[in-house]
Design a protein around this motif. Structure first.
Motif, PDB file in Angstrom:
ATOM      1  N   ALA A  75       0.833  -1.212   0.000  1.00 44.63           N
ATOM      2  CA  ALA A  75       0.000   0.000   0.000  1.00 44.63           C
ATOM      3  C   ALA A  75       0.864   1.257   0.000  1.00 44.63           C
ATOM      4  O   ALA A  75       0.517   2.260  -0.628  1.00 44.63           O
ATOM      5  CB  ALA A  75      -0.918   0.002   1.218  1.00 44.63           C
ATOM      6  N   PHE A  76       1.992   1.213   0.700  1.00 41.41           N
ATOM      7  CA  PHE A  76       2.914   2.354   0.717  1.00 41.41           C
ATOM      8  C   PHE A  76       3.520   2.567  -0.670  1.00 41.41           C
ATOM      9  O   PHE A  76       3.540   3.675  -1.194  1.00 41.41           O
ATOM     10  CB  PHE A  76       4.053   2.100   1.704  1.00 41.41           C
ATOM     11  N   SER A  77       4.067   1.483  -1.236  1.00 46.71           N
ATOM     12  CA  SER A  77       4.766   1.574  -2.517  1.00 46.71           C
ATOM     13  C   SER A  77       3.846   2.100  -3.615  1.00 46.71           C
ATOM     14  O   SER A  77       4.237   2.948  -4.424  1.00 46.71           O
ATOM     15  CB  SER A  77       5.333   0.209  -2.913  1.00 46.71           C
ATOM     16  N   ALA A  78       2.611   1.587  -3.646  1.00 49.17           N
ATOM     17  CA  ALA A  78       1.672   1.988  -4.689  1.00 49.17           C
ATOM     18  C   ALA A  78       1.317   3.468  -4.569  1.00 49.17           C
ATOM     19  O   ALA A  78       1.324   4.209  -5.563  1.00 49.17           O
ATOM     20  CB  ALA A  78       0.412   1.125  -4.615  1.00 49.17           C
ATOM     21  N   LEU A  79       1.011   3.913  -3.356  1.00 46.53           N
ATOM     22  CA  LEU A  79       0.652   5.314  -3.149  1.00 46.53           C
ATOM     23  C   LEU A  79       1.816   6.232  -3.484  1.00 46.53           C
ATOM     24  O   LEU A  79       1.650   7.251  -4.164  1.00 46.53           O
ATOM     25  CB  LEU A  79       0.198   5.503  -1.705  1.00 46.53           C
ATOM     26  N   CYS A  80       3.016   5.874  -3.050  1.00 47.16           N
ATOM     27  CA  CYS A  80       4.185   6.704  -3.308  1.00 47.16           C
ATOM     28  C   CYS A  80       4.447   6.832  -4.801  1.00 47.16           C
ATOM     29  O   CYS A  80       4.717   7.931  -5.303  1.00 47.16           O
ATOM     30  CB  CYS A  80       5.400   6.122  -2.601  1.00 47.16           C
ATOM     31  N   HIS A  81       4.357   5.725  -5.521  1.00 49.73           N
ATOM     32  CA  HIS A  81       4.599   5.768  -6.967  1.00 49.73           C
ATOM     33  C   HIS A  81       3.588   6.672  -7.661  1.00 49.73           C
ATOM     34  O   HIS A  81       3.955   7.511  -8.503  1.00 49.73           O
ATOM     35  CB  HIS A  81       4.530   4.362  -7.549  1.00 49.73           C
ATOM     36  N   GLN A  82       2.331   6.541  -7.303  1.00 55.69           N
ATOM     37  CA  GLN A  82       1.298   7.346  -7.946  1.00 55.69           C
ATOM     38  C   GLN A  82       1.473   8.831  -7.639  1.00 55.69           C
ATOM     39  O   GLN A  82       1.281   9.690  -8.512  1.00 55.69           O
ATOM     40  CB  GLN A  82      -0.073   6.853  -7.510  1.00 55.69           C
ATOM     41  N   ALA A  83       1.862   9.148  -6.400  1.00 55.28           N
ATOM     42  CA  ALA A  83       2.081  10.545  -6.037  1.00 55.28           C
ATOM     43  C   ALA A  83       3.287  11.120  -6.770  1.00 55.28           C
ATOM     44  O   ALA A  83       3.259  12.258  -7.250  1.00 55.28           O
ATOM     45  CB  ALA A  83       2.266  10.670  -4.526  1.00 55.28           C
ATOM     46  N   ALA A  84       4.359  10.330  -6.866  1.00 49.09           N
ATOM     47  CA  ALA A  84       5.563  10.802  -7.559  1.00 49.09           C
ATOM     48  C   ALA A  84       5.273  11.064  -9.033  1.00 49.09           C
ATOM     49  O   ALA A  84       5.723  12.072  -9.600  1.00 49.09           O
ATOM     50  CB  ALA A  84       6.684   9.785  -7.399  1.00 49.09           C
ATOM     51  N   VAL A  85       4.522  10.184  -9.660  1.00 44.26           N
ATOM     52  CA  VAL A  85       4.146  10.375 -11.063  1.00 44.26           C
ATOM     53  C   VAL A  85       3.307  11.642 -11.213  1.00 44.26           C
ATOM     54  O   VAL A  85       3.541  12.460 -12.112  1.00 44.26           O
ATOM     55  CB  VAL A  85       3.397   9.141 -11.599  1.00 44.26           C
ATOM     56  N   ALA A  86       2.338  11.824 -10.329  1.00 45.55           N
ATOM     57  CA  ALA A  86       1.468  13.004 -10.407  1.00 45.55           C
ATOM     58  C   ALA A  86       2.253  14.298 -10.246  1.00 45.55           C
ATOM     59  O   ALA A  86       1.882  15.331 -10.813  1.00 45.55           O
ATOM     60  CB  ALA A  86       0.382  12.912  -9.339  1.00 45.55           C
ATOM     61  N   ALA A  87       3.346  14.237  -9.471  1.00 48.46           N
ATOM     62  CA  ALA A  87       4.149  15.433  -9.219  1.00 48.46           C
ATOM     63  C   ALA A  87       5.254  15.637 -10.253  1.00 48.46           C
ATOM     64  O   ALA A  87       5.987  16.627 -10.181  1.00 48.46           O
ATOM     65  CB  ALA A  87       4.760  15.359  -7.830  1.00 48.46           C
ATOM     66  N   GLY A  88       5.389  14.695 -11.196  1.00 49.26           N
ATOM     67  CA  GLY A  88       6.389  14.850 -12.240  1.00 49.26           C
ATOM     68  C   GLY A  88       7.699  14.146 -12.002  1.00 49.26           C
ATOM     69  O   GLY A  88       8.719  14.487 -12.622  1.00 49.26           O
ATOM     70  N   TYR A  89       7.690  13.138 -11.116  1.00 51.07           N
ATOM     71  CA  TYR A  89       8.906  12.372 -10.825  1.00 51.07           C
ATOM     72  C   TYR A  89       8.649  10.877 -11.059  1.00 51.07           C
ATOM     73  O   TYR A  89       8.685  10.068 -10.116  1.00 51.07           O
ATOM     74  CB  TYR A  89       9.348  12.610  -9.378  1.00 51.07           C
ATOM     75  N   PRO A  90       8.417  10.466 -12.300  1.00 53.45           N
ATOM     76  CA  PRO A  90       8.023   9.076 -12.573  1.00 53.45           C
ATOM     77  C   PRO A  90       9.119   8.051 -12.297  1.00 53.45           C
ATOM     78  O   PRO A  90       8.821   6.864 -12.161  1.00 53.45           O
ATOM     79  CB  PRO A  90       7.665   9.109 -14.067  1.00 53.45           C
ATOM     80  N   ASP A  91      10.377   8.480 -12.200  1.00 51.92           N
ATOM     81  CA  ASP A  91      11.480   7.532 -12.010  1.00 51.92           C
ATOM     82  C   ASP A  91      11.867   7.348 -10.547  1.00 51.92           C
ATOM     83  O   ASP A  91      12.855   6.654 -10.250  1.00 51.92           O
ATOM     84  CB  ASP A  91      12.709   7.994 -12.797  1.00 51.92           C
ATOM     85  N   PHE A  92      11.132   7.931  -9.639  1.00 54.85           N
ATOM     86  CA  PHE A  92      11.466   7.831  -8.217  1.00 54.85           C
ATOM     87  C   PHE A  92      11.392   6.373  -7.752  1.00 54.85           C
ATOM     88  O   PHE A  92      10.400   5.694  -7.964  1.00 54.85           O
ATOM     89  CB  PHE A  92      10.496   8.689  -7.411  1.00 54.85           C
ATOM     90  N   GLN A  93      12.467   5.917  -7.099  1.00 52.06           N
ATOM     91  CA  GLN A  93      12.543   4.543  -6.601  1.00 52.06           C
ATOM     92  C   GLN A  93      12.868   4.561  -5.106  1.00 52.06           C
ATOM     93  O   GLN A  93      14.021   4.380  -4.705  1.00 52.06           O
ATOM     94  CB  GLN A  93      13.618   3.766  -7.361  1.00 52.06           C
TER      95      GLN A  93
END
Length: 216
Positions: free
Chosen positions: A95-113
């Motif tokens: 649940a953490f990983s999914a939310l973080c990825h979606q937020a990073a994409v929405a903010a313009g950071y799709p490559d955040f790992q």
């Protein structure tokens, strides 16, 4: 007929170059996130860490992921092992990983790992003094910060401690993402006001996702 009590849709609120507040972004998933916090804390308990200066932090903390952020009288560091349990930190919940990825994409950071998530619990009066997140080796990666429970006032400044501060009220489900030009901006949380929230009771939780290891 207009429903005055309908849940508002998430929206974006620009904060600074490279920084944005994603209002209500995590609200629909808050129940799963809070359950995951409880599961992590059952393995690696929340605790008040002591800074190198001997100050006991008012915020209770724990971590999950490949590494966790800790502090003691020797300094600040990331470690694969929880110094309290002497075991690896719990893995990052899905649940953490999914939310973080979606937020990073929405903010313009799709490559955040992210490989680390610091979990903070604020009781009334707890605060986080102005600081920079600079213990990570690769400062190209952003920070993703999720607010759950009681509202708190987030302070967001500039590259110098004495730069002017914005004060932003963060409510249940809000997500702040900052990186790029604002990655090293000073930030903090003012003392939490007493209250009750149906999801978390008398406290506030914050999830801070970071990339603590350098990715080539």
């Amino acid at each position: 007929m207009l429903d005055l009590f309908a849940e508002e849709e998430p929206w974006q609120e620009p904060l600074a170059p490279g920084a944005v507040v994603l209002r209500r972004f995590a609200r629909a998933r808050a129940g799963a996130l809070i359950s995951a916090i409880e599961a992590v804390a059952a393995v690696s308990p929340l605790r008040q860490m002591v800074t190198p200066g001997g100050y006991t932090m008012s915020v209770a903390m724990t971590n999950c992921g490949e590494v966790g952020w800790t502090t003691d009288r020797r300094g600040y560091l990331y470690s694969a092992t929880d110094p309290l349990t002497r075991a690896p930190w719990p893995p990052m919940p899905a649940a953490f990983s999914a939310l973080c990825h979606q937020a990073a994409v929405a903010a313009g950071y799709p490559d955040f790992q992210p490989d680390a998530c610091l979990i903070n619990r604020y009781a009334p009066g707890a605060k986080l003094s102005l600081h920079q997140d600079k213990d990570e080796p690769d400062l190209r990666a952003p920070i993703v910060s999720v607010s759950l429970g009681l509202p708190a006032v987030f302070q967001f400044g500039g590259l110098k401690r004495n730069d002017p501060l914005q004060r932003i009220m963060l409510e249940h489900g809000d997500v702040v993402v900052w990186g790029g030009p604002s990655r090293l901006f000073y930030h903090g949380i003012l003392p939490l006001k007493a209250g009750q929230h149906p999801a978390t009771g008398d406290c506030r939780y914050n999830l801070t996702f970071r990339q603590a290891r350098k990715v080539e």
